[in-house]
Design an enzyme around this catalytic site. Structure first.
Site, PDB file in Angstrom:
ATOM      1  N   GLY A  24       8.948  -2.981  -6.315  1.00 39.75           N
ATOM      2  CA  GLY A  24       8.809  -4.275  -5.661  1.00 39.75           C
ATOM      3  C   GLY A  24      10.115  -4.935  -5.286  1.00 39.75           C
ATOM      4  O   GLY A  24      10.122  -6.047  -4.750  1.00 39.75           O
ATOM      5  N   ASP A  26      13.462  -6.124  -3.430  1.00 40.09           N
ATOM      6  CA  ASP A  26      13.938  -6.307  -2.059  1.00 40.09           C
ATOM      7  C   ASP A  26      15.246  -7.066  -2.098  1.00 40.09           C
ATOM      8  O   ASP A  26      15.789  -7.339  -3.174  1.00 40.09           O
ATOM      9  CB  ASP A  26      12.876  -7.006  -1.198  1.00 40.09           C
ATOM     10  CG  ASP A  26      12.485  -8.386  -1.719  1.00 40.09           C
ATOM     11  OD1 ASP A  26      13.375  -9.231  -1.870  1.00 40.09           O
ATOM     12  OD2 ASP A  26      11.284  -8.624  -1.945  1.00 40.09           O
ATOM     13  N   LYS A 220      12.699  -1.732   3.125  1.00 36.41           N
ATOM     14  CA  LYS A 220      13.343  -2.997   2.799  1.00 36.41           C
ATOM     15  C   LYS A 220      14.802  -2.966   3.242  1.00 36.41           C
ATOM     16  O   LYS A 220      15.537  -2.010   2.948  1.00 36.41           O
ATOM     17  CB  LYS A 220      13.264  -3.262   1.295  1.00 36.41           C
ATOM     18  CG  LYS A 220      11.848  -3.407   0.759  1.00 36.41           C
ATOM     19  CD  LYS A 220      11.172  -4.660   1.274  1.00 36.41           C
ATOM     20  CE  LYS A 220       9.817  -4.861   0.627  1.00 36.41           C
ATOM     21  NZ  LYS A 220       9.179  -6.140   1.019  1.00 36.41           N
ATOM     22  N   ASP A 248      11.936  -4.875   6.726  1.00 43.78           N
ATOM     23  CA  ASP A 248      11.570  -6.143   6.088  1.00 43.78           C
ATOM     24  C   ASP A 248      12.794  -6.715   5.382  1.00 43.78           C
ATOM     25  O   ASP A 248      13.303  -6.122   4.439  1.00 43.78           O
ATOM     26  CB  ASP A 248      10.442  -5.884   5.087  1.00 43.78           C
ATOM     27  CG  ASP A 248       9.936  -7.144   4.403  1.00 43.78           C
ATOM     28  OD1 ASP A 248      10.454  -8.239   4.694  1.00 43.78           O
ATOM     29  OD2 ASP A 248       9.016  -7.035   3.574  1.00 43.78           O
ATOM     30  N   GLU A 274      10.313  -7.890   9.765  1.00 46.29           N
ATOM     31  CA  GLU A 274       9.517  -8.796   8.937  1.00 46.29           C
ATOM     32  C   GLU A 274      10.402  -9.778   8.184  1.00 46.29           C
ATOM     33  O   GLU A 274      11.449  -9.405   7.652  1.00 46.29           O
ATOM     34  CB  GLU A 274       8.706  -7.957   7.944  1.00 46.29           C
ATOM     35  CG  GLU A 274       7.794  -8.748   7.039  1.00 46.29           C
ATOM     36  CD  GLU A 274       6.902  -7.830   6.212  1.00 46.29           C
ATOM     37  OE1 GLU A 274       6.477  -8.257   5.121  1.00 46.29           O
ATOM     38  OE2 GLU A 274       6.621  -6.689   6.653  1.00 46.29           O
ATOM     39  N   GLU A 301       3.679 -13.785   4.631  1.00 42.41           N
ATOM     40  CA  GLU A 301       3.331 -13.676   3.210  1.00 42.41           C
ATOM     41  C   GLU A 301       3.747 -14.898   2.412  1.00 42.41           C
ATOM     42  O   GLU A 301       3.193 -15.155   1.335  1.00 42.41           O
ATOM     43  CB  GLU A 301       3.934 -12.407   2.589  1.00 42.41           C
ATOM     44  CG  GLU A 301       5.435 -12.422   2.439  1.00 42.41           C
ATOM     45  CD  GLU A 301       5.962 -11.126   1.846  1.00 42.41           C
ATOM     46  OE1 GLU A 301       6.154 -11.072   0.611  1.00 42.41           O
ATOM     47  OE2 GLU A 301       6.176 -10.173   2.607  1.00 42.41           O
ATOM     48  N   ASP A 324      -1.669 -13.713   3.678  1.00 45.59           N
ATOM     49  CA  ASP A 324      -1.696 -13.293   2.278  1.00 45.59           C
ATOM     50  C   ASP A 324      -2.985 -13.816   1.664  1.00 45.59           C
ATOM     51  O   ASP A 324      -3.411 -14.938   1.942  1.00 45.59           O
ATOM     52  CB  ASP A 324      -0.485 -13.855   1.533  1.00 45.59           C
ATOM     53  CG  ASP A 324      -0.411 -13.375   0.096  1.00 45.59           C
ATOM     54  OD1 ASP A 324       0.304 -12.401  -0.167  1.00 45.59           O
ATOM     55  OD2 ASP A 324      -1.073 -13.984  -0.770  1.00 45.59           O
ATOM     56  N   HIS A 351      -0.275  -8.938   4.356  1.00 46.88           N
ATOM     57  CA  HIS A 351       0.631  -8.588   3.266  1.00 46.88           C
ATOM     58  C   HIS A 351      -0.202  -8.125   2.079  1.00 46.88           C
ATOM     59  O   HIS A 351      -1.251  -8.687   1.786  1.00 46.88           O
ATOM     60  CB  HIS A 351       1.449  -9.825   2.875  1.00 46.88           C
ATOM     61  CG  HIS A 351       2.200  -9.687   1.595  1.00 46.88           C
ATOM     62  ND1 HIS A 351       1.915 -10.444   0.471  1.00 46.88           N
ATOM     63  CD2 HIS A 351       3.221  -8.879   1.248  1.00 46.88           C
ATOM     64  CE1 HIS A 351       2.741 -10.114  -0.503  1.00 46.88           C
ATOM     65  NE2 HIS A 351       3.537  -9.162  -0.067  1.00 46.88           N
ATOM     66  N   ALA A 352       0.256  -7.072   1.421  1.00 41.98           N
ATOM     67  CA  ALA A 352      -0.470  -6.581   0.242  1.00 41.98           C
ATOM     68  C   ALA A 352       0.546  -6.071  -0.776  1.00 41.98           C
ATOM     69  O   ALA A 352       1.693  -6.467  -0.771  1.00 41.98           O
ATOM     70  CB  ALA A 352      -1.480  -5.508   0.638  1.00 41.98           C
TER      71      ALA A 352
END
Length: 434
Positions: A24, A26, A220, A248, A274, A301, A324, A351-352
């Site tokens: 997760g 970034d 990312k 992103d 993004e 998101e 989201d 977004h997920a």
């Protein structure tokens, strides 16, 4: 549903230590522990409703406390008294005369409202013995309109316009449903491109994802410019130039830098850029989009509510709307956002990832295709292959597509053993580290 009485609401601070493996990560959120304020609605009928709002660790307790406070509006009410006028119930949560001051309709309060509202929808779908996407797609347009708060957005789409759109687009729903049942809804993977992953790991994971049937990939960015380009070319070397690559930045840059960096990254031929800047900067997104027209701009998101999305659409600031499932106030508000996107002809690509967001948004996208957008052109749902083993009804992916959920509800129920093990701070996963 007149006989189903809500008797209690429990809210659990649930945290998974994902930061230990850079999952997760970034350019801005470098050490997330995927977490949730997890809401369980109890009833006199033995049915439960489950909902959550996704967080990144610290601060989850604040959302839990807010959800516990808002639960007073649901306890001792019948399910029917809520669902018969869902708009009024949602307003009760967002319009508490003193609590609203802490928002309004944003931040911790909005996340708390989302957890509770989504849990009500889960209970509703279970009571009707349908997955949520089916419950929504089979509702009469007038019934859907009654769930949506048009306050502050009726200058962009009126209830009458929304009703006409929903009525017109019911045509061909059976054929669209047959397509979803056969092929599923297109998806993209973010799991190969986390910011904290080494270049070797990005290369290996990109190669493995390609072999598993993925054709859309996200990377990312937001670090050193040369590093971003090098990592992007590594992904391109593995997936080729016919498959789609998105980048992103997770809000990393100011406007001038976002324009410069987006131009640099254009050599990767990204399908979208993004969150290039602060999610509240509507005019900034519009300027980036104007000045770098060769790259589509996506965000959503971290957009607080339907009013922010309205302005992004009116200002022609985005090419892709990334709603989201629990950043805004749950299903009700996302219905409004989906309808606005359809009116402005902007594709919705949710977004997920996180905890449960994949499980959530597959229902929203299926409804969007069946009842609102009626097209899969330029539509994909994000997929992150983490933590699904904790769900009673996890997502099912085949050849880069989400398969339609079959079990009643919103697919968000977490296994009891996981709720116990990962409860913060006393669950085994956390107490063992102390």
């Amino acid at each position: 549903m007149n006989d189903i009485l809500i008797t209690a609401v429990r809210v659990i601070d649930l945290r998974f230590p994902t930061s230990r493996e850079n999952i997760g990560s970034d350019a801005v959120n470098k050490d997330p522990d995927y977490s949730a304020a997890y809401c369980i609605i109890e009833t006199n009928a033995g049915l439960e409703g489950h909902g959550l709002s996704f967080t990144l660790g610290r601060g989850t307790d604040l959302v839990v406390q807010a959800a516990e406070y808002l639960s007073r509006y649901a306890i001792n009410r019948t399910l029917a008294s809520i669902t018969d006028d869902f708009r009024a119930f949602a307003r009760q949560l967002t319009d508490d005369t003193q609590f609203r001051w802490l928002g309004p309709e944003k931040g911790v309060i909005q996340l708390a409202a989302a957890a509770l509202i989504n849990a009500i929808w889960d209970l509703y779908a279970r009571a009707e013995k349908k997955p949520l996407w089916q419950l929504l797609s089979e509702m009469e347009p007038a019934q859907l309109i009654k769930a949506i708060d048009f306050r502050y957005i009726d200058d962009a789409i009126s209830p009458e316009e929304a009703l006409d759109l929903l009525t017109e687009r019911r045509k061909g729903q059976a054929e669209r449903l047959a397509l979803l049942r056969e092929k599923g809804y297109p998806a993209y993977t973010t799991s190969a491109g986390w910011f904290g992953y080494s270049e070797e790991k990005i290369r290996r994971l990109s190669k493995e994802a390609l072999a598993d049937g993925w054709t859309y990939f996200k990377l990312k960015v937001g670090g050193d410019a040369a590093d971003d380009l090098r990592r992007g070319h590594i992904v391109r070397e593995e997936i080729g130039w016919t498959n789609k690559l998105m980048v992103d930045a997770n809000q990393k840059w100011g406007i001038a830098e976002a324009i410069s960096r987006t131009r640099q990254l254009a050599e990767l031929k990204p399908w979208w850029m993004e969150e290039p800047t602060n999610p509240d900067d509507i005019l900034g997104h519009a300027r980036i989009r104007r000045e770098v027209p060769e790259v589509r701009i996506a965000t959503g998101e971290h957009v607080h509510n339907r009013i922010m999305f309205k302005q992004l659409l009116q200002a022609q600031a985005i090419d892709v709307l990334q709603l989201d499932s629990c950043r805004v106030a749950g299903v009700n508000e996302n219905l409004a956002i989906i309808l606005m996107a359809a009116k402005f002809d902007v594709p919705v690509c949710p977004h997920a990832g996180g905890v449960g967001l994949c499980e959530y948004v597959q229902h929203l996208s299926a409804f969007d295709f069946l009842s609102v957008s009626t097209t899969l052109k330029d539509r994909v749902i994000e997929f992150v292959d983490h933590l699904h083993e904790h769900f009673v009804d996890p997502v099912r992916i085949k050849d880069g597509h989400y398969l339609l959920p079959q079990q009643p509800g919103y697919s968000i129920e977490i296994r009891k053993e996981s709720l116990t093990r990962f409860a913060y701070p006393h669950g085994e996963a956390w107490s063992a580290t102390k």
